[in-house]
Design an enzyme around this catalytic site. Structure first.
Site, PDB file in Angstrom:
ATOM      1  N   GLU A 255       0.823  -1.211   0.000  1.00 22.66           N
ATOM      2  CA  GLU A 255       0.000   0.000   0.000  1.00 22.66           C
ATOM      3  C   GLU A 255       0.861   1.266   0.000  1.00 22.66           C
ATOM      4  O   GLU A 255       0.457   2.317  -0.480  1.00 22.66           O
ATOM      5  CB  GLU A 255      -0.937  -0.014   1.218  1.00 22.66           C
ATOM      6  CG  GLU A 255      -2.133   0.903   1.042  1.00 22.66           C
ATOM      7  CD  GLU A 255      -3.216   0.698   2.097  1.00 22.66           C
ATOM      8  OE1 GLU A 255      -3.131  -0.258   2.896  1.00 22.66           O
ATOM      9  OE2 GLU A 255      -4.146   1.503   2.134  1.00 22.66           O
ATOM     10  N   HIS A 276       8.195 -26.427   1.435  1.00 23.55           N
ATOM     11  CA  HIS A 276       7.611 -27.531   0.674  1.00 23.55           C
ATOM     12  C   HIS A 276       6.608 -27.026  -0.355  1.00 23.55           C
ATOM     13  O   HIS A 276       5.767 -27.780  -0.828  1.00 23.55           O
ATOM     14  CB  HIS A 276       6.968 -28.534   1.635  1.00 23.55           C
ATOM     15  CG  HIS A 276       7.979 -29.095   2.586  1.00 23.55           C
ATOM     16  ND1 HIS A 276       8.626 -30.293   2.373  1.00 23.55           N
ATOM     17  CD2 HIS A 276       8.511 -28.570   3.717  1.00 23.55           C
ATOM     18  CE1 HIS A 276       9.499 -30.494   3.355  1.00 23.55           C
ATOM     19  NE2 HIS A 276       9.450 -29.458   4.182  1.00 23.55           N
ATOM     20  N   LYS A 383     -12.432   2.277  -2.287  1.00 21.92           N
ATOM     21  CA  LYS A 383     -13.383   2.497  -1.183  1.00 21.92           C
ATOM     22  C   LYS A 383     -14.551   3.360  -1.669  1.00 21.92           C
ATOM     23  O   LYS A 383     -15.705   3.088  -1.382  1.00 21.92           O
ATOM     24  CB  LYS A 383     -12.689   3.242  -0.039  1.00 21.92           C
ATOM     25  CG  LYS A 383     -11.776   2.403   0.843  1.00 21.92           C
ATOM     26  CD  LYS A 383     -11.203   3.343   1.896  1.00 21.92           C
ATOM     27  CE  LYS A 383     -10.539   2.689   3.041  1.00 21.92           C
ATOM     28  NZ  LYS A 383     -10.066   3.611   4.056  1.00 21.92           N
TER      29      LYS A 383
HETATM   30  O1  PA5 Z   1      -3.112   2.010   5.893  1.00 23.06           O
HETATM   31  C1  PA5 Z   1      -4.122   2.540   5.491  1.00 23.06           C
HETATM   32  O2  PA5 Z   1      -4.238   3.780   5.357  1.00 23.06           O
HETATM   33  C2  PA5 Z   1      -5.340   1.707   5.120  1.00 23.06           C
HETATM   34  O3  PA5 Z   1      -5.031   0.359   5.051  1.00 23.06           O
HETATM   35  C3  PA5 Z   1      -6.430   1.917   6.161  1.00 23.06           C
HETATM   36  O4  PA5 Z   1      -5.943   1.536   7.423  1.00 23.06           O
HETATM   37  C4  PA5 Z   1      -7.686   1.108   5.840  1.00 23.06           C
HETATM   38  O5  PA5 Z   1      -8.145   1.412   4.546  1.00 23.06           O
HETATM   39  C5  PA5 Z   1      -8.795   1.412   6.849  1.00 23.06           C
HETATM   40  O6  PA5 Z   1      -9.072   2.784   6.885  1.00 23.06           O
HETATM   41  P1  PA5 Z   1      -9.827   3.419   8.100  1.00 23.06           P
HETATM   42  O7  PA5 Z   1      -8.977   3.331   9.305  1.00 23.06           O
HETATM   43  O8  PA5 Z   1     -10.079   4.836   7.699  1.00 23.06           O
HETATM   44  O9  PA5 Z   1     -11.110   2.658   8.277  1.00 23.06           O
END
Ligand code: PA5
Length: 408
Positions: A255, A276, A383
Site C-alpha cells: 500500500e 515444501h 473504497k
Molecule cells: O493504511 C491505510 O491507510 C489503510 O489500510 C487503512 O488503514 C484502511 O483502509 C482502513 O481505513 P480506516 O482506518 O479509515 O477505516
C-alpha cells in the site's frame, strides 16, 4: 534484533550489492517525518495498558472491528505475544465468519473495539452496525460494550460508546505502535510498554549511518535490489506466531510502495511450511526475488525427537534452525538474494523493534523510489467505488465506472 545483510552485501550472490552502494544510496538523507519516526516516543503506553486492563476486568473477550491498517498492527502484536488470548479481529466482509464469531463469544461480556481513522470505511461501518443489532437482540445496550478509536474528523466521534480514543496522526498502516495496534494486546495482558520501548530502541539508530540503522539499510537494500530487477519481496518468518507479521508487511509494503508503475510485490510465507511449496519457485523460478527470513530465536518448549537415525536427540528448535540455514544456503547456491532478521525471542521488545524497523524501511524505500509512502490513492478509489455502487451520491463518478465495468 539483528539484521544480517551479508548474503546481499558481500556479493555472495550474483547481482548482490556492495556496502558502498548501500551507504551511498541517499538513504541517510531521507527525511522520515516526525509523526512516523517518533511515534513510539509519543505513544503513552502506560495509558493504553491501563485502558486495556480496565476493559479486561469487565469483559471476557475483545473483538476488534477494523480493516487494513486498522486491524493488522493489532493482530500482529496479539498473534505474536498472546496467541491464545480471547481477542478476535473482524477485518473482512464475510457474513458467515461474523455470524460464527458472534455465536462463539459471550456477547454480554465481549467488548467490541471499532477502529477506523476515517470513520467512513464501508466494511467497518457495516460490521459495527451488525454488531450493534446483535447486542440489542441479546438485551445489551451497545454503547456499554463498545469502544472506538478514530480520527479527529471522523463521524464515529459522535458514536455513543464506553470510550473514544484518538487515532494516531499517521496513516493506518504505520499505527501499530499506538492505541490502534496496542489496545487489543493490552487487553490480552501483553506488556505494551515493552513493545513501545522496542520501537524506541529501533529509533535510537535513527541518526546512525545507513549501514548501522536497520530500517534505513533494509529500505535501501530493497530499493537497490528492485532497481536491479528484484520484483518480489518474500517475508518468511520461521514461527507461526509471526505469520501475521508477514501479512502486516505485505500490507505496508504494497500500500505504501505500489505507485506510479513501480513497487515490489510483497509475498507472505512461513518457514518451514513453505519450504515444501514456494521454495521451488524461489530457488529455480525467475531470479527476481528477495527473501527475508525472520529467525524467532529459541523457543521455551524443549521438545526433543527420540527416534532412530540423524534426528535422534535433536530438539525441534534445532531442527527449525537447521531448516532455516539449509534454505538460506539453497538460495545462495542459486544466487537468490536473502536477508536474515534475527530476533532474540518473540518478546514484546523485539516485536516492537521489528515493526518500527519495517515502518522506517518502507518510508526509505518509498522516498528512494520517488513515491509517496503515505498515501494510497488506489485503495481510496476502491473504497469510494464501493460506496458509490451502494448508492452514496457523493461517489457518483466512481459509481459510473463500476456500472460500466459491470456491464461489460
Ligand atoms: O493504511 C491505510 O491507510 C489503510 O489500510 C487503512 O488503514 C484502511 O483502509 C482502513 O481505513 P480506516 O482506518 O479509515 O477505516
Amino acid at each position: 534484533m539483528n539484521v544480517d545483510l551479508s548474503n546481499v552485501l558481500e556479493e555472495r550472490v550474483d547481482g548482490g550489492l556492495t556496502r558502498d552502494k548501500v551507504a551511498e544510496s541517499g538513504a541517510d538523507e531521507v527525511d522520515v517525518p516526525e509523526n512516523v519516526a517518533r511515534l513510539p516516543e509519543r505513544t503513552d503506553a502506560g495509558e493504553i495498558a491501563e485502558a486495556g486492563a480496565r476493559l479486561a476486568e469487565r469483559f471476557d473477550a475483545f473483538v476488534n472491528i477494523g480493516i487494513g491498517g486498522s486491524s493488522l498492527g493489532g493482530a500482529t502484536v496479539v498473534d505474536a505475544l498472546a496467541p491464545d488470548a480471547p481477542v478476535y479481529f473482524v477485518d473482512n466482509v464475510d457474513p458467515d465468519a461474523l455470524a460464527r464469531l458472534l455465536d462463539s463469544v459471550p456477547l454480554r461480556d465481549t467488548v467490541f473495539s471499532v477502529v477506523s481513522k476515517s470513520g467512513r470505511t464501508a466494511e467497518t461501518v457495516a460490521n459495527y452496525a451488525v454488531v450493534r443489532d446483535a447486542l440489542r437482540e441479546a438485551g445489551v445496550e451497545p454503547s456499554e460494550n463498545t469502544v472506538v478509536t478514530t480520527g479527529e474528523a471522523s463521524p464515529l466521534r459522535d458514536a455513543d460508546t464506553r470510550a473514544t480514543f484518538t487515532f494516531a496522526d499517521v496513516p493506518g498502516r504505520y499505527s501499530a505502535l499506538s492505541t490502534v495496534g496496542l489496545l487489543p494486546a493490552a487487553f490480552a495482558g501483553v506488556d505494551v510498554e515493552s513493545v513501545v520501548r522496542g520501537g524506541e530502541d529501533g529509533a535510537v539508530e535513527r541518526d546512525a549511518g545507513v549501514l548501522d540503522d536497520a530500517g534505513r539499510a533494509l529500505g535501501a537494500t530493497n530499493h537497490l535490489l528492485g532497481e536491479g530487477g528484484v520484483r518480489a519481496s518474500v517475508m518468511m518468518p520461521y514461527a507461526e506466531r509471526l505469520e501475521t507479521f508477514a501479512d502486516w508487511y505485505v500490507q505496508i509494503w504494497a500500500e505504501s510502495l505500489g505507485k506510479d508503475g513501480t513497487g515490489q510485490t510483497p509475498v507472505r510465507a512461513v518457514g518451514a511450511t513453505d519450504q515444501h511449496s514456494l521454495l521451488q519457485l524461489l530457488v529455480d523460478g525467475p531470479g527476481d526475488k528477495l527473501v527475508t527470513f525472520v529467525d524467532p530465536g529459541g523457543s521455551e518448549d524443549g521438545f526433543v525427537v527420540e527416534d532412530e537415525g540423524y534426528l535422534n536427540g535433536v530438539s525441534l528448535d534445532e531442527l527449525r534452525s537447521a531448516e532455516l540455514d539449509a534454505t538460506r544456503a539453497s538460495l545462495v547456491r542459486d544466487d537468490v538474494p536473502n536477508v536474515r532478521v534475527e530476533l532474540d525471542g518473540v518478546t514484546p521488545e523485539e516485536v516492537g523493534e521489528l515493526l518500527y524497523t519495517y515502518e522506517i524501511a518502507t518510508v526509505v524505500a518509498g522516498r528512494l523510489a520517488g513515491v509517496n509512502p503515505f498515501d494510497q490513492p488506489g485503495v481510496e478509489w476502491g473504497k469510494r467505488a464501493a460506496r458509490g455502487a451502494l448508492g452514496d451520491d457523493s461517489c457518483a463518478e466512481e459509481r459510473e465506472v463500476v456500472g460500466s465495468v459491470k456491464e461489460t
